[in-house]
Scaffold this active site. Structure first.
Site, PDB file in Angstrom:
ATOM      1  N   TYR A   1      23.345  71.647  76.564  1.00  0.00           N
ATOM      2  CA  TYR A   1      23.912  70.986  75.226  1.00  0.00           C
ATOM      3  C   TYR A   1      25.068  70.081  75.742  1.00  0.00           C
ATOM      4  O   TYR A   1      25.556  70.208  76.847  1.00  0.00           O
ATOM      5  CB  TYR A   1      24.711  72.173  74.286  1.00  0.00           C
ATOM      6  CG  TYR A   1      25.142  71.450  72.890  1.00  0.00           C
ATOM      7  CD1 TYR A   1      24.304  71.009  71.973  1.00  0.00           C
ATOM      8  CD2 TYR A   1      26.554  71.285  72.829  1.00  0.00           C
ATOM      9  CE1 TYR A   1      24.873  70.692  70.731  1.00  0.00           C
ATOM     10  CE2 TYR A   1      27.181  70.946  71.800  1.00  0.00           C
ATOM     11  CZ  TYR A   1      26.288  70.275  70.701  1.00  0.00           C
ATOM     12  OH  TYR A   1      26.707  70.074  69.408  1.00  0.00           O
TER      13      TYR A   1
ATOM     14  N   THR B   1      28.100  69.316  75.595  1.00  0.00           N
ATOM     15  CA  THR B   1      29.687  69.875  75.963  1.00  0.00           C
ATOM     16  C   THR B   1      29.634  70.870  76.982  1.00  0.00           C
ATOM     17  O   THR B   1      30.424  70.989  77.584  1.00  0.00           O
ATOM     18  CB  THR B   1      30.290  70.460  74.668  1.00  0.00           C
ATOM     19  OG1 THR B   1      29.357  71.411  74.208  1.00  0.00           O
ATOM     20  CG2 THR B   1      30.505  69.439  73.622  1.00  0.00           C
ATOM     21  N   LYS B   2      28.456  71.100  77.536  1.00  0.00           N
ATOM     22  CA  LYS B   2      28.484  72.113  78.569  1.00  0.00           C
ATOM     23  C   LYS B   2      28.850  71.581  79.829  1.00  0.00           C
ATOM     24  O   LYS B   2      29.102  70.458  79.991  1.00  0.00           O
ATOM     25  CB  LYS B   2      27.013  72.758  78.682  1.00  0.00           C
ATOM     26  CG  LYS B   2      26.202  73.122  77.490  1.00  0.00           C
ATOM     27  CD  LYS B   2      26.980  74.469  77.131  1.00  0.00           C
ATOM     28  CE  LYS B   2      26.430  75.332  75.815  1.00  0.00           C
ATOM     29  NZ  LYS B   2      26.995  76.252  75.246  1.00  0.00           N
ATOM     30  N   ASN B   3      29.218  72.497  80.933  1.00  0.00           N
ATOM     31  CA  ASN B   3      29.343  72.119  82.267  1.00  0.00           C
ATOM     32  C   ASN B   3      28.731  71.044  82.909  1.00  0.00           C
ATOM     33  O   ASN B   3      28.970  70.281  83.709  1.00  0.00           O
ATOM     34  CB  ASN B   3      29.820  73.001  83.317  1.00  0.00           C
ATOM     35  CG  ASN B   3      31.091  73.968  82.562  1.00  0.00           C
ATOM     36  OD1 ASN B   3      31.416  74.324  81.433  1.00  0.00           O
ATOM     37  ND2 ASN B   3      31.972  74.507  83.695  1.00  0.00           N
TER      38      ASN B   3
END
Length: 367
Positions: A185, A187-189
């Site tokens: 997704y 916004t993930k790292n």
């Protein structure tokens, strides 16, 4: 100066704009958009990054959890142990398979599955698998948890959606359990430009099964040999984007850890409990504090120009969709955490001044 949002994805992608544009155009000009060279290249690179032989790209992180569970043989009516404080994604995957969730309480300090509680649950019920969620970017104590699972003959699915690159003893998240699920997704790292996910494993049989389950159960085109299967494929554009971003994950994680370390020193409010910063075993996907007066702190921060969110306010066993199925289930630590947690901004593009503004705003609460 107020922060614009919890994450600044425009800034995050701006430094890679030319490479991302080239990657998208490469796919556009190839004429091949599903399960082609880009997916294969990313799968190989991501498997190597995680330290396992196999990665299977899928459409999103929840599908990855579902397919990982199916990959270790979970099906209708099977019981799966999992936590109830991680946003409901594990529960969604369990329900999609017609399996039954058995909730395990968590540790107050780490907010991760409690090994002793898990041991008691596994001893008292016929459990097929356990989902170990590395919540907020904190890698669980996998040596302890694998020992518990092995003692009871239970398969372990790592939920690594918030823990890309987290490591302990030179082993990364996703390399400890029988199989692992990742979300990409945005916004993930490691984030795509839309939904995307992957299943990783060191087991060739699981990899082969998941590879078929992600595409109708085919062993060859139009020939279905496994059920229930689905259409859940990582597309070429997202794979190309992720290949551009993957080499930067460790540097982004280092910045997240640096910001978390700054908060740990700078935030001194006596009513705010801070998460431990444990080097590379915590990659600060989310920086989550606790307080018994969360709503008041959140209102204060927003008035000070500091965005904040709650990850996650509703425990799975108390969700309206569950009805009264779990009415007799008591998870006191989980329920306490869901009432107290509050997420502060923590992303690689934050400046030192941004972090100072956040910390100062927290410390001014109630002053």
């Amino acid at each position: 100066m107020p922060l614009r949002a919890m994450n600044d994805l425009v800034a995050h992608n701006a430094s890679l704009a030319d490479e991302l544009s080239d990657a998208v155009m490469r796919v556009l000009n190839s004429g091949w958009y599903i399960l082609g060279r880009e997916v294969k290249a990313f799968e190989e690179a991501f498997a190597a990054y995680c330290g396992v032989p196999f990665a299977i790209g899928v459409a999103n992180g929840t599908d990855a959890l579902e397919l990982a569970l199916a990959g270790v043989g979970v099906g209708r009516g099977d019981r799966v142990a999992l936590v109830a404080n991680a946003g409901g994604y594990g529960t969604s995957a369990v329900n999609a398979l017609g399996a039954v969730g058995v909730y395990v309480d968590v540790d107050l300090d780490t907010q991760l599955i409690d090994a002793s509680a898990l041991d008691r649950v596994l001893a008292g019920a016929d459990i097929r698998a356990v989902i170990v969620t590395h919540l907020y970017g904190r890698l669980a104590d996998m040596a302890e948890l694998m020992a518990v699972a092995d003692r009871h003959g239970v398969k372990v699915v790592e939920d690594c959606a918030q823990a890309h690159g987290a490591s302990r003893d030179n082993r990364r998240a996703g390399s400890f359990g029988h199989v692992a699920a990742f979300s990409f997704y945005p916004t993930k790292n490691l984030g795509a430009l839309g939904d995307a996910g992957a299943v990783v494993t060191g087991d060739a049989a699981i990899a082969e099964r998941v590879g078929r389950l992600r595409q109708y159960g085919w062993d060859r085109k139009y020939h279905m040999t496994l059920a229930p299967a689905r259409n859940s494929r990582l597309d070429e554009v997202q794979a190309a984007v992720l290949s551009v971003k993957l080499p930067h994950v460790d540097a982004w994680n280092a910045r997240r850890i640096a910001l978390a370390s700054f908060y740990a020193e700078a935030i001194t409010h006596p009513k705010v409990a801070l998460p431990a910063v444990d080097g590379t075993s915590y990659v600060a996907h989310l920086y989550v504090v606790r307080t018994t007066d969360r709503d008041d702190l959140a209102a204060h921060l927003r008035a000070e120009g500091v965005p904040c969110e709650v990850h996650y306010p509703y425990p799975d066993h108390r969700q309206p969709a569950a009805g009264d199925r779990y009415a007799g289930v008591s998870l006191p630590t989980t329920e306490q955490l869901c009432a107290e947690v509050l997420t502060l901004p923590c992303y690689p593009e934050m400046s030192d001044a941004d972090a100072e503004h956040v910390a100062a705003a927290v410390n001014r609460w109630g002053a």
